[in-house]
Write an enzyme that holds these catalytic residues in place. Structure first.
Site, PDB file in Angstrom:
ATOM      1  N   GLY A 149      17.693   7.796  -0.197  1.00  0.00           N
ATOM      2  CA  GLY A 149      16.634   8.683   0.263  1.00  0.00           C
ATOM      3  C   GLY A 149      15.320   8.434  -0.424  1.00  0.00           C
ATOM      4  N   GLY A 154       4.564 -13.218   3.628  1.00  0.00           N
ATOM      5  CA  GLY A 154       5.711 -12.689   2.901  1.00  0.00           C
ATOM      6  C   GLY A 154       6.348 -11.466   3.530  1.00  0.00           C
ATOM      7  N   HIS A 201     -16.774  19.421   7.840  1.00  0.00           N
ATOM      8  CA  HIS A 201     -15.916  20.337   8.606  1.00  0.00           C
ATOM      9  C   HIS A 201     -16.112  20.088  10.107  1.00  0.00           C
ATOM     10  CE1 HIS A 201     -13.892  24.084   9.687  1.00  0.00           C
ATOM     11  NE2 HIS A 201     -14.885  24.306  10.553  1.00  0.00           N
ATOM     12  N   ALA A 219       2.651  -3.159  -2.141  1.00  0.00           N
ATOM     13  CA  ALA A 219       1.842  -4.293  -1.704  1.00  0.00           C
ATOM     14  C   ALA A 219       0.462  -4.275  -2.340  1.00  0.00           C
ATOM     15  CB  ALA A 219       1.727  -4.280  -0.175  1.00  0.00           C
ATOM     16  N   SER A 239      19.655   1.346   1.856  1.00  0.00           N
ATOM     17  CA  SER A 239      18.273   1.371   1.374  1.00  0.00           C
ATOM     18  C   SER A 239      18.260   1.946  -0.038  1.00  0.00           C
ATOM     19  CB  SER A 239      17.411   2.211   2.317  1.00  0.00           C
ATOM     20  OG  SER A 239      16.101   2.282   1.853  1.00  0.00           O
TER      21      SER A 239
END
Length: 474
Positions: free
Chosen positions: A189, A41, A453, A328, A278
């Site tokens: 945006g 898809g 760390h 998704a 968009s």
């Protein structure tokens, strides 16, 4: 014409559809998928995977152009866009082959063609029989006890702004570009718009974003939006927020697109080689025979209950076609819920506010739970912890220390209400925050988890401790 019988038929072979099919097969059901194009898809072929492959190439290119920052002199760095496209396609092809293997492994039958619900049959007296029109004109009839609709979505268009696929394009058209324009205007945006803006700017394209809202990624916490805008401006991406496009003004001539925009009553003109529209996505609910069922459509999406059942109990729907968070991973989980309910299980209710959201810009954005404003709107008294990546050694080592982690907690109950990140590789860190919310952990408990760390994950631990003012590095 041929006829086939299955326990479950899935309309659509995207992530929601194929995940549902695999889970149903695992639970002992005979399963078929109807897919008119390639399995996988939009996500695999026209969205998530190819766009992230391009984003990675853009990120590497940007890093190489700043190699002197790492004490490395890289001479004559240049972009081979054909090579970028080739790498993208190899990734897609490899995943596509893997998906086809999964279908065979789980004995799922693929019927290629256009599927349409044709109503009751002798085998399936309830609406749900499906006809499949193949490329050669042959018709197959699929009979099943249960149907899962997973037909996805498509890019939304703006009234009056005609998409021509060349000068005025969607994100799907953009993935088919064989060359880069010198300049582009991105209308919208949101997540997709800012990802393309970040990528194309790193590739050397002059980018302008036109967004009608007052801020970018307006579903994210306001602090995250402000940081993204600051960093985009610093990179040279032009922002026109709080600005409305006037579609009737758009003209294409001599390889350039010109348009007028209205910013708080002041009209000015923009121009670029291409315009990328968009402005969200629209559910694919047409031309599949829903009129032959009692399935209800509400505001352009299929209505479902918490088990993904439509108003016809044997017909389910998952993914973008039901609206909500068009993600998704959300679609995949919904597919599992549908398959398990068909098999007689009682899956836990999907808690939408605990679904992580990721944006793959540079820097990345990731979040889970409520924004600070949403928490306040819910009547919560909040306390906030925030920690900058500038205080994280691993971020400095990577040369990418912009951004922060922000934690929102309930002042009365100490529950974590939301976690919002912008910075290096935060899409890989958000899962810890999501798990903390699922387990109803407090900021102190997450902060007491020893984060190794040097790692980027230390920022989350410190932000959790910062909620109560006890961050060690703050």
């Amino acid at each position: 014409m041929s006829e086939h019988r299955y326990d479950v038929v899935v309309l659509g072979g995207g992530i929601g559809g194929y995940t549902a099919a695999i889970r149903a097969a695992q639970l002992g059901k005979t399963v078929a998928i109807v897919e008119r194009d390639k399995m996988g898809g939009t996500c695999l072929h026209q969205g998530c995977i190819p766009s992230k492959a391009l984003l990675r190439s853009a990120e590497v290119y940007a890093s190489m152009k700043h190699s002197e920052d790492y004490g490395i002199s890289a001479q004559s760095v240049s972009l081979n866009f054909d090579g970028v496209l080739g790498r993208k396609q190899r990734i897609v092809d490899q995943l596509h082959q893997g998906l086809q293997f999964l279908m065979k492994k789980n004995k799922i039958t693929i019927h290629h063609g256009n599927g349409r619900i044709i109503g009751p049959s002798i085998f399936s007296p309830r609406s749900g029989a499906v006809s499949v029109e193949k490329e050669d004109g042959d018709i197959e009839t699929l009979l099943s006890s249960n149907l899962i609709i997973a037909t996805g979505s498509r890019p939304r268009s703006l009234p009056g702004l005609e998409i021509d696929g060349t000068s005025i394009i969607t994100s799907e058209d953009a993935l088919r570009m064989e060359s880069l324009p010198k300049s582009i205007i991105i209308v919208g945006g949101g997540v997709i718009g800012v990802e393309w803006a970040s990528m194309l700017h790193d590739f050397g394209v002059e980018v302008t974003i036109v967004e009608v809202d007052k801020r970018l990624v307006n579903l994210e916490d306001e602090d995250v939006s402000k940081e993204l805008e600051r960093l985009f401006k610093k990179r040279g991406i032009k922002l026109e927020t709080g600005t409305k496009l006037l579609p009737e003004s758009v003209k294409v001539s001599d390889g350039m697109v010109t348009m007028q925009v209205d910013k708080q009553g002041e009209v000015h003109e923009l121009f670029a080689e291409r315009v990328l529209v968009s402005v969200g996505r629209v559910a694919n609910v047409e031309a599949m025979g829903l009129e032959n069922t009692d399935v209800k459509i509400d505001k352009g999406v299929i209505r479902v209950n918490r088990f993904m059942q439509t108003t016809e109990s044997h017909i389910y729907a998952v993914g973008d076609v039901i609206g909500g968070l068009m993600l998704a991973h959300m679609a995949g989980h919904e597919g599992i819920v549908a398959a398990e309910h068909i098999a007689g299980h009682q899956p836990d209710e999907l808690q939408t506010h605990l679904v992580s959201k990721c944006t793959y810009t540079r820097p990345e954005i990731a979040s889970v739970g409520w924004t600070q404003q949403q928490a306040i709107d819910q009547g919560r008294q909040v306390k906030v912890g925030k920690f900058s990546f500038k205080g994280i050694g691993k971020a400095l080592v990577y040369g990418d220390s912009d951004g922060f982690v922000k934690v929102i907690a309930d002042k009365d109950t100490n529950d974590i209400l939301g976690v919002h990140m912008i910075g290096p590789q935060v899409t890989n860190s958000i899962t810890e925050a999501a798990l903390a919310q699922v387990l109803n952990a407090t900021p102190w408990e997450v902060g007491q988890t020893i984060h190794p760390h040097p790692t980027l994950s230390e920022a989350l631990g410190e932000a959790m401790l910062a909620v109560d003012g006890i961050a060690i590095s703050g």
